[in-house]
Enzyme design. Sequence first.
Site, PDB file in Angstrom:
ATOM      1  N   LEU A 213      95.156 -11.032 -81.974  1.00 16.94           N
ATOM      2  CA  LEU A 213      95.711 -10.724 -80.652  1.00 16.94           C
ATOM      3  C   LEU A 213      97.052 -10.019 -80.820  1.00 16.94           C
ATOM      4  O   LEU A 213      97.912 -10.499 -81.568  1.00 16.94           O
ATOM      5  CB  LEU A 213      95.933 -12.015 -79.840  1.00 16.94           C
ATOM      6  CG  LEU A 213      94.693 -12.801 -79.392  1.00 16.94           C
ATOM      7  CD1 LEU A 213      95.122 -14.142 -78.815  1.00 16.94           C
ATOM      8  CD2 LEU A 213      93.900 -12.013 -78.354  1.00 16.94           C
ATOM      9  N   HIS A 214      97.212  -8.881 -80.140  1.00 19.81           N
ATOM     10  CA  HIS A 214      98.520  -8.220 -80.206  1.00 19.81           C
ATOM     11  C   HIS A 214      98.854  -7.388 -78.968  1.00 19.81           C
ATOM     12  O   HIS A 214      99.978  -6.924 -78.825  1.00 19.81           O
ATOM     13  CB  HIS A 214      98.597  -7.318 -81.446  1.00 19.81           C
ATOM     14  CG  HIS A 214      97.806  -6.045 -81.303  1.00 19.81           C
ATOM     15  ND1 HIS A 214      96.437  -6.026 -81.436  1.00 19.81           N
ATOM     16  CD2 HIS A 214      98.178  -4.780 -81.011  1.00 19.81           C
ATOM     17  CE1 HIS A 214      96.005  -4.783 -81.255  1.00 19.81           C
ATOM     18  NE2 HIS A 214      97.036  -4.011 -80.986  1.00 19.81           N
ATOM     19  N   ARG A 215      97.909  -7.179 -78.046  1.00 16.34           N
ATOM     20  CA  ARG A 215      98.171  -6.349 -76.876  1.00 16.34           C
ATOM     21  C   ARG A 215      99.253  -6.987 -76.006  1.00 16.34           C
ATOM     22  O   ARG A 215      99.181  -8.178 -75.710  1.00 16.34           O
ATOM     23  CB  ARG A 215      96.907  -6.186 -76.030  1.00 16.34           C
ATOM     24  CG  ARG A 215      95.774  -5.499 -76.742  1.00 16.34           C
ATOM     25  CD  ARG A 215      95.705  -4.027 -76.454  1.00 16.34           C
ATOM     26  NE  ARG A 215      94.757  -3.384 -77.346  1.00 16.34           N
ATOM     27  CZ  ARG A 215      94.884  -2.155 -77.815  1.00 16.34           C
ATOM     28  NH1 ARG A 215      95.914  -1.427 -77.483  1.00 16.34           N
ATOM     29  NH2 ARG A 215      93.987  -1.634 -78.625  1.00 16.34           N
TER      30      ARG A 215
END
Length: 366
Positions: A213-215
């Site tokens: 997850l990085h958005r």
Amino acid sequence: MKTKGLNITIIAGARPNFMKVAPIIHAIKKAGQEGAAISYRLVHTGQHYDSKMSDTFFQELNIPHPDAHLGAGGGTQAEQTAAIMIAFEKELLANPADLVMVVGDVTSTMACSIVAKKLNTKVAHVEAGIRSFDLSMPEEINRMVTDAITDYFFTTSTWAGANLKKAGIPAERIFFVGNVMIDTLLANQDRFSKPAVWNEIGLKEKEYLMLTLHRPGNVDEGEKLKVMMKEIIDGARGIPIVFPIHPRTAKIFSDLNIKADNLYITDPMGYLEFNYLVQKCKAVVTDSGGITEETTVLGVPCLTLRENTERPETCEIGTNELIGTRTEAIRAALQKLFSGDWKKGAIPEKWDGSAAERIVLELLKL
């Protein structure tokens, strides 16, 4: 390396770029050895300045040391864009090129394209034409700006080509070559290496989930991230969840006190270790675009926690499904996965390991 003939400056700035430039560099070298008048200069903008996010990729993918490192990492979107543009303008004035090649959709892609065009240098965009149609994503703005000023468009899919044609790009400037990310995946598949975490946790093939997850829309709001994580943990039915955590996510995550017996947080991994785990996992839960391409080719189920994707072929043809971020949607998708109903998927056209060679062939014609 410079010779008479076509001199190309290749830009890499962030983790996704390195997987894309590696096969292009190998294809240019091969063409040169076979007598073609083509050479390159590799410029690392320094957009990703964490060694785990960047430097290890040069070693693992056999990419030569960059000819220039601009050191333009950190700061806000605007600060980073400005730093890259200032540094790259000096670089390109000192080392003129016939063509500047940018890849993907990171800040470096857009910034270096603008600099090149203002210095009257042709621009080639590898992975041109992909669109999420979501202007809240910085990457979408990078894609649109880059493609508005690009001269030569190298596309991964027929969807991307159609987007460009709708925008008025003449067909003769669009080259459907396939996916350079998959060139790298296939070239390195037999080199994937087991990370220490495999034995430390006691992982078993097809009995764990990979999570990335990085958005900003997913990780910047702590409460939203906490709710999503709870749903993923609860839906995993006790099997291990391996979560190599992005530096951006780690900052927020550390304050949320999220713990579970089956959740294993690791540092960012190198390419060969990360894909070893992807290839052997039950499924990947992600908000990344590039990983959905790799899972499609590896035949691994992929649950994408986004409302849209710039890679529709991974859903239409591949193993990916857009889940969104609502708790009930995540729950339903994990139930579908564990029930054994996930689609098998197929591999999109020209995702065969030869995209970089097609790009070099087209460049030599030009």
